[in-house]
Design a protein around this motif. Structure first.
Motif, PDB file in Angstrom:
ATOM      1  N   GLY A 154      30.303  76.368  62.710  1.00  0.00           N
ATOM      2  CA  GLY A 154      29.535  75.270  62.302  1.00  0.00           C
ATOM      3  C   GLY A 154      30.277  74.528  61.111  1.00  0.00           C
ATOM      4  N   ALA A 155      31.442  75.086  60.566  1.00  0.00           N
ATOM      5  CA  ALA A 155      31.992  74.463  59.671  1.00  0.00           C
ATOM      6  C   ALA A 155      32.475  73.064  59.660  1.00  0.00           C
ATOM      7  CB  ALA A 155      32.688  75.671  58.901  1.00  0.00           C
ATOM      8  N   VAL A 209      31.433  69.901  58.413  1.00  0.00           N
ATOM      9  CA  VAL A 209      31.355  69.813  56.542  1.00  0.00           C
ATOM     10  C   VAL A 209      32.066  68.700  56.208  1.00  0.00           C
ATOM     11  CG1 VAL A 209      31.276  70.600  54.498  1.00  0.00           C
ATOM     12  CG2 VAL A 209      30.404  71.969  56.336  1.00  0.00           C
ATOM     13  N   VAL A 213      31.182  65.046  57.353  1.00  0.00           N
ATOM     14  CA  VAL A 213      29.971  64.471  56.769  1.00  0.00           C
ATOM     15  C   VAL A 213      30.246  63.960  55.326  1.00  0.00           C
ATOM     16  CG1 VAL A 213      27.659  65.009  56.256  1.00  0.00           C
ATOM     17  CG2 VAL A 213      28.385  65.678  58.362  1.00  0.00           C
ATOM     18  N   LEU A 214      30.811  64.899  54.716  1.00  0.00           N
ATOM     19  CA  LEU A 214      31.250  64.487  53.276  1.00  0.00           C
ATOM     20  C   LEU A 214      32.056  63.208  53.014  1.00  0.00           C
ATOM     21  CD1 LEU A 214      32.528  67.788  51.774  1.00  0.00           C
ATOM     22  CD2 LEU A 214      30.794  66.090  50.755  1.00  0.00           C
ATOM     23  N   ALA A 230      27.514  57.607  49.806  1.00  0.00           N
ATOM     24  CA  ALA A 230      26.287  57.044  49.038  1.00  0.00           C
ATOM     25  C   ALA A 230      25.433  58.134  48.922  1.00  0.00           C
ATOM     26  CB  ALA A 230      25.578  55.775  49.747  1.00  0.00           C
ATOM     27  N   CYS A 231      25.275  59.089  49.882  1.00  0.00           N
ATOM     28  CA  CYS A 231      24.368  59.915  49.536  1.00  0.00           C
ATOM     29  C   CYS A 231      24.776  61.327  48.799  1.00  0.00           C
ATOM     30  CB  CYS A 231      23.830  60.632  50.832  1.00  0.00           C
ATOM     31  SG  CYS A 231      24.463  61.971  51.431  1.00  0.00           S
ATOM     32  N   THR A 232      26.208  61.338  48.388  1.00  0.00           N
ATOM     33  CA  THR A 232      26.880  62.296  47.506  1.00  0.00           C
ATOM     34  C   THR A 232      27.152  61.888  46.194  1.00  0.00           C
ATOM     35  OG1 THR A 232      28.999  62.097  48.267  1.00  0.00           O
ATOM     36  CG2 THR A 232      27.931  63.616  49.797  1.00  0.00           C
ATOM     37  N   LEU A 255      26.009  61.637  42.886  1.00  0.00           N
ATOM     38  CA  LEU A 255      25.075  62.556  41.960  1.00  0.00           C
ATOM     39  C   LEU A 255      25.095  61.921  40.399  1.00  0.00           C
ATOM     40  CD1 LEU A 255      25.495  65.746  43.226  1.00  0.00           C
ATOM     41  CD2 LEU A 255      23.911  64.116  44.128  1.00  0.00           C
ATOM     42  N   THR A 256      25.630  60.909  40.195  1.00  0.00           N
ATOM     43  CA  THR A 256      25.223  60.143  38.856  1.00  0.00           C
ATOM     44  C   THR A 256      24.015  59.869  38.531  1.00  0.00           C
ATOM     45  OG1 THR A 256      27.530  59.163  39.429  1.00  0.00           O
ATOM     46  CG2 THR A 256      26.249  58.174  37.345  1.00  0.00           C
ATOM     47  N   GLU A 257      23.626  60.070  37.603  1.00  0.00           N
ATOM     48  CA  GLU A 257      22.030  60.004  36.913  1.00  0.00           C
ATOM     49  C   GLU A 257      21.983  58.657  36.338  1.00  0.00           C
ATOM     50  OE1 GLU A 257      21.442  63.848  34.942  1.00  0.00           O
ATOM     51  OE2 GLU A 257      19.802  64.098  36.115  1.00  0.00           O
ATOM     52  N   VAL A 258      21.185  57.923  36.651  1.00  0.00           N
ATOM     53  CA  VAL A 258      20.808  56.514  36.106  1.00  0.00           C
ATOM     54  C   VAL A 258      19.512  56.719  35.709  1.00  0.00           C
ATOM     55  CG1 VAL A 258      20.846  54.266  36.163  1.00  0.00           C
ATOM     56  CG2 VAL A 258      22.792  55.518  37.517  1.00  0.00           C
ATOM     57  N   PRO A 259      19.065  57.062  34.517  1.00  0.00           N
ATOM     58  CA  PRO A 259      17.429  57.095  34.177  1.00  0.00           C
ATOM     59  C   PRO A 259      17.229  55.645  34.286  1.00  0.00           C
ATOM     60  CG  PRO A 259      19.097  58.075  32.397  1.00  0.00           C
ATOM     61  CD  PRO A 259      19.817  57.556  33.329  1.00  0.00           C
ATOM     62  N   SER A 260      15.889  55.811  34.883  1.00  0.00           N
ATOM     63  CA  SER A 260      15.382  54.317  35.004  1.00  0.00           C
ATOM     64  C   SER A 260      14.134  54.168  34.378  1.00  0.00           C
ATOM     65  CB  SER A 260      14.711  54.187  36.611  1.00  0.00           C
ATOM     66  OG  SER A 260      13.809  55.231  36.743  1.00  0.00           O
ATOM     67  N   SER A 261      13.585  55.199  33.432  1.00  0.00           N
ATOM     68  CA  SER A 261      12.700  54.767  32.634  1.00  0.00           C
ATOM     69  C   SER A 261      12.669  55.153  31.081  1.00  0.00           C
ATOM     70  CB  SER A 261      11.164  55.161  33.061  1.00  0.00           C
ATOM     71  OG  SER A 261      11.263  56.564  32.793  1.00  0.00           O
TER      72      SER A 261
END
Lengths: 459, 546
Positions: B14-15, B18, B21-22, B27-29, B31-37
């Motif tokens: 099943g590998a 991988v 998909v990558l 867009a779904c990978t 993982l940059t954090e953008v704090p909204s509040s």
């Protein structure tokens, strides 16, 4: 101007890719490989992704020709290695954020003004906590699988623990989340189930499950120890009951050793003189009498909240139209901190019109004495519990309905008997996995004893 | 059973998916954090309003150094001004109050864990907040920037002043990186504070308009410097396990700084006559402590409190009886009987002490103990043994230095906490004059300032013929009478060499320690570096003697 209450939102993202490969040969040899790649937005840049492999294999010995004649109808040896990750970091822990919280507000003139300041320390290097597990096990069945079970030994090593620890000052807060230290769990699990009697109208099965786990903190990075397990009650500010320290398990109780009560009605505790080397490591500890006011050096390990073993015994069966099942649990060797007794075994409660436990009436401690956390409140929490018994009777009701078959009436009781030396209500207090405190009983709601009766009519 | 000769093999994979998909789903990978509040320093502190928001947060941390803070309580309770006896079920608190009061603290004792270590963190948090905002000031421009930067540097210097006072040498840090760092010497810290204050002074105003009351001024800088120079022999000396080897005296510099304040024309002593208050005598002096003390003409540098949740002074909560106030106070802190009895009975400054029948501060009605039947009566004696829980609810004199605020909101009262008042500046000048060989001049200065105000009807002047050594004791006492509860006593006792022997334990009314008051190591003029901090920062060295 911004005034409390505030609202906020946060977002985190967890992405996983998972692949598995199975191979088997002649129904004897099996190999499974798993590869997963996990990504979490909460870790630092460059540490968001981690790969966790796992591989396991088994050998079905019972399929080998040389095992054909033995007593085993099923025998499988299996072994595995695998790593898993813990994404337990809150959002934005790797970033420096400003907040307009109450602690940043100030008064200029007579007017409160909103202040903006970082209120938590960022850790840009935050990464996955991971656990590597090695296990080896034997699954067996004999007498045509009339008896089955397994025996397993495992070693789990967790590294880069996500712990909130102190940071060097100056910093905008005293702590931050860091990857610190290692813990290890080793254990053995054994189970055996069997059909004791197997006749059409008299059929009984029984089984036992035994487990032993030993947990140890291996390393805490630069920290000699961390303190946790807040003690509840009046006059207990700043008092913790547990310590995380290398060489001891999680859930280790740490405090002064209660010695006796003096003529003035004061509690006496063992007093130690401790010497340390230049790095602060303890080099000797000498018992030198007693003290009424135990200080840091008088605190020692008082036991831990983890059981030596757990044992389960269950059985079920039918005899004619009757059926019966039961479950007995035993946990042994764990210590419980009876915080409830610490608070309510002090006579002084009477001075403020509060109740106290009857045991306090006969102890020699003065009515004006404070409650002090010590070994006095650490109790053996071993117990055996009759967890459940169910009796049922199955019958047909053709006379009334013409069709009803397999109707059943039953009576089931939970938590029917508890055998323990523990003086509180229930020694089985909340024990969470992971790093949280364990084994503290403070006004813990005891398990109820419930009796349930039922009737099922099937048409 | 029929068995094949040829090995039978099955496999599944099943590998392979991988990688595909990558590649397909960028867009779904992401993982940059953008704090909204939340906001980050990179996109904030860009203009005057935001910079003052940052400045306010550095001022806000002063609340962790004034009344009811860990620093304040460590400082006060380790002297003869305050004691927290175990009262039955209450106030044992892991032995931390006894540890501080009996000066048994070491790097690992409960007082260190409960008060000294938090004080270390609190004060350094002030430094860290100042560094965050100062670092963000590098590439912004606005009209008042020079003043804001000067305030930030003054605040940071003041946090360092308190750290130096309590711990001696600490790491001097002006960047925002979190890392282990070695200590700088106490003398280096002293010189850093001195140079920062001198550099900041020209950009600070002499006074602020009323709406900005509480912000740093030139007078505040002068007052901190005067206090530093007064204690220069301690702060620039060397502490060993056997005590202090004094550094160079700076008496003349103390006089110079004091004179800048006295001659500025911006400050004057509050008296009954100057305020026109009632009831006299004494209300003029108390103007420095009442809820409207923001308008005191005597306070030079202040910690602002307001009767607003989370922004108030909760000093009274620590000491009042359970039924004297709403919400119900904590009935803890008391003043030693010896200290109370050291006050002249006609000294107006003695009015701060509650003795005898306790009353509700709002209604004036007598109140009972927690049991609801026994009257609350404050006794000057505390009991035979403060470590024994036999100390009663009413034991010990209570010092209401900051009086009742009728507009308080819950525990939060609006009384400001003055770090420096003109009265102290006179006492600093007098002490320096005495050390420079002018005890008569020092006596005259005190007689015409603090003592003139304290004895409005029958004057009790210090004889101007007093010798220098006796004048030292007199000044130490005068500082006690004038400044009790204002966080000065520990530093004063260390300067006079009596901090580690401050308990006179007069048998008539004093409590006793189980083993007597001593011996206490002379090295305890510095607090221990808490074990937690040594583990967190392995480059730190423990203070001598511990």
């Amino acid at each position: 101007m911004l005034v409390p209450p505030f609202s906020s939102n946060s977002e985190s993202r967890l992405v996983s890719f998972f692949g598995r490969a199975n191979a088997s040969l002649n129904d004897k040899y099996f190999l499974t490989g798993v590869l997963r790649k996990d990504g979490s937005s909460t870790f630092g840049i460059g540490n968001k992704w981690a790969v966790f492999p796992a591989i396991s294999g088994s050998w079905r010995l019972s399929q080998e020709s040389f095992m054909r004649t033995g007593p085993f109808s099923e025998l499988r040896l299996r072994a595995g290695y695998g790593r898993v990750g813990n994404p337990g970091a809150p959002p934005y822990a790797s970033l420096i954020l400003l907040s307009a919280d109450g602690g940043s507000r100030y008064v200029f003139g007579e007017t409160p003004v909103t202040g903006f300041s970082p209120v938590s320390n960022p850790n840009p290097n935050l990464k996955w906590e991971s656990t590597a597990e090695n296990n080896i096990a034997l699954d067996y069945g004999f007498l045509n699988n009339r008896f089955t079970g397994s025996l397993e030994y495992y070693v789990k090593k967790t590294q880069d623990l996500l712990l909130t620890v102190n940071v060097p000052q100056p910093a905008v807060a005293s702590t931050r989340l860091e990857n610190v230290g290692r813990i290890q769990n080793k254990g053995i699990e054994f189970s055996l189930d069997g059909q004791v009697l197997n006749r059409p109208s008299n059929n009984w099965t029984a089984g036992i499950v035994f487990a032993h786990n030993s947990n140890k903190v291996v390393d805490l990075g630069p920290y000699l120890s961390l303190s946790e397990g807040t003690v509840s009650g009046q006059g207990q500010s700043g008092q913790n009951s547990e310590i995380i320290i290398p060489g001891e398990p999680l859930g280790t109780f740490f405090g002064p050793q209660f010695n006796s009560v003096n003529a003035a009605g004061q509690q006496l505790f063992n007093h130690y003189v401790v010497t340390r080397d230049a790095t602060g490591k303890v080099t000797s500890r000498v018992l030198t009498g007693t003290t009424t006011n135990p200080q840091g050096d008088d605190f020692v390990v008082l036991g831990n909240a983890n059981p030596n073993y757990t044992l389960g015994f269950h059985g079920s069966g039918t005899m004619g139209k009757f059926d019966l099942s039961f479950l007995i649990n035993r946990e042994a060797g764990q210590k419980v901190f009876n915080n409830t007794a610490l608070v309510y075994s002090t006579k002084g409660n009477a001075l403020t019109d509060k109740n106290f436990l009857i045991s306090a009436l006969t102890d020699p401690i003065g009515i004006d004495q404070p409650a002090i956390y010590s070994s006095r409140w650490i109790e053996d929490g071993s117990f055996t519990r009759l967890q459940n018994v169910t009796i049922g009777y199955t019958f047909d009701l053709p006379r009334f309905t013409g069709t009803a078959r397999n109707s059943r009436v039953y009576l089931s009781g939970d938590n029917l008997l508890l055998f323990t030396g523990y003086t509180g209500y229930d020694p089985e207090v909340f024990t969470s996995a992971g790093l949280a405190t364990r084994g503290i009983d403070y006004l813990h709601y005891p398990r109820p004893r419930t009796i349930t009766g039922g009737l099922r009519v099937a048409f | 059973m029929l068995r094949s000769r040829k090995p039978m093999m099955t496999k599944s994979f099943g590998a392979a998916a991988v990688i595909a998909v990558l590649a397909l789903a960028p867009a779904c990978t992401d993982l940059t954090e953008v704090p909204s509040s939340s906001i980050t320093p990179e996109n904030f502190y860009q203009n005057e309003t935001q910079a003052i928001g940052g400045l306010a947060s550095v001022y806000a941390q002063l609340r962790a150094s004034g009344a009811s803070s860990n620093y304040y309580e460590t400082s006060e309770i380790s002297t003869d001004e305050m004691v927290v006896p175990v009262r039955g079920q209450n106030w044992y608190d892991n032995g931390q109050w006894l540890d501080i009061h009996q000066q048994t603290f070491t790097p690992t004792t409960t007082g260190t864990g409960g008060l000294i270590n938090p004080a270390w963190n609190d004060l350094f948090t002030g430094v860290a907040r100042a560094n965050v905002v100062l670092n963000a000031m590098g590439n912004v421009t606005f009209a008042s920037k020079a003043t804001v930067v000067a305030e930030l540097r003054t605040l940071r210097a003041f946090y360092y002043y308190m750290l130096m006072d309590m711990f001696g040498g600490v790491p001097i840090v002006t960047d925002v990186e979190i890392k282990a760092r070695p200590q700088d010497t106490r003398d280096s810290v002293f010189r850093f504070i001195e140079s920062e204050l001198i550099a900041a002074r020209p950009d600070l105003p002499a006074t602020w308009p009323a709406a900005m009351n509480g912000r740093m001024t030139q007078g505040a800088v002068d007052a901190i410097l005067a206090s530093m120079y007064l204690n220069a022999q301690v702060f620039t000396g060397t502490v060993s396990a056997t005590g202090l080897a004094p550094g160079a005296a700076r008496w003349q510099d103390a006089i110079t700084e004091a004179d800048k304040i006295i001659n500025s024309g911006n400050y004057s002593l509050e008296t009954d006559a100057s305020t026109g208050c009632t009831p006299t005598p004494g209300c003029g002096w108390r103007k420095n402590f009442t809820a409207d003390n923001y308008s005191s003409t005597e306070i030079i540098m202040t910690l602002k409190f307001a009767a607003v949740a989370g922004l108030g002074n909760n000093y009274l909560m620590t000491l009042l009886g359970y039924n004297q106030y709403t919400p119900s106070p904590w009935n803890g802190f008391a003043t030693l009987a010896e200290t109370y009895h050291a006050f002249d009975t006609t000294d107006i400054r003695r009015q701060i002490f509650l003795t005898g029948q306790g009353v509700n501060l709002a209604t004036g009605q007598p109140v009972k103990l927690l049991d609801g039947t026994t009257p609350l009566v404050f006794s000057d004696t505390i009991g035979a043994n403060i470590t024994n829980g036999s100390t009663g609810e009413g034991a010990g004199i209570r010092m209401t230095k900051w009086p009742y605020d009728p507009n308080h909101v819950g525990v939060d009262a609006g009384n400001d906490y003055g770090y420096f008042r003109l009265a102290e500046i006179f006492l600093i000048r007098a002490e320096a004059m005495n050390e420079l060989g002018d005890p008569g001049g020092a006596a005259t200065l005190i007689n015409t300032t603090t003592r003139a105000r304290a004895f409005p009807t029958a004057a009790k002047p210090i004889p101007t013929t007093i010798p220098q050594a006796a004048m030292r004791d007199t000044i130490l006492k005068e500082r006690l009478f004038e400044l009790i509860g204002e966080g000065k006593r520990r530093t004063d006792l260390i300067r006079r060499g009596t901090y580690t022997q401050s308990y006179c334990c007069a048998p008539d009314f004093g409590y006793k320690f189980p083993n007597g008051p001593g011996p206490i190591g002379a090295y305890k003029i510095l607090m221990p570096i808490p074990q937690t901090q040594l583990e967190t920062n392995p480059l730190l060295k423990q203070n001598p003697g511990y």
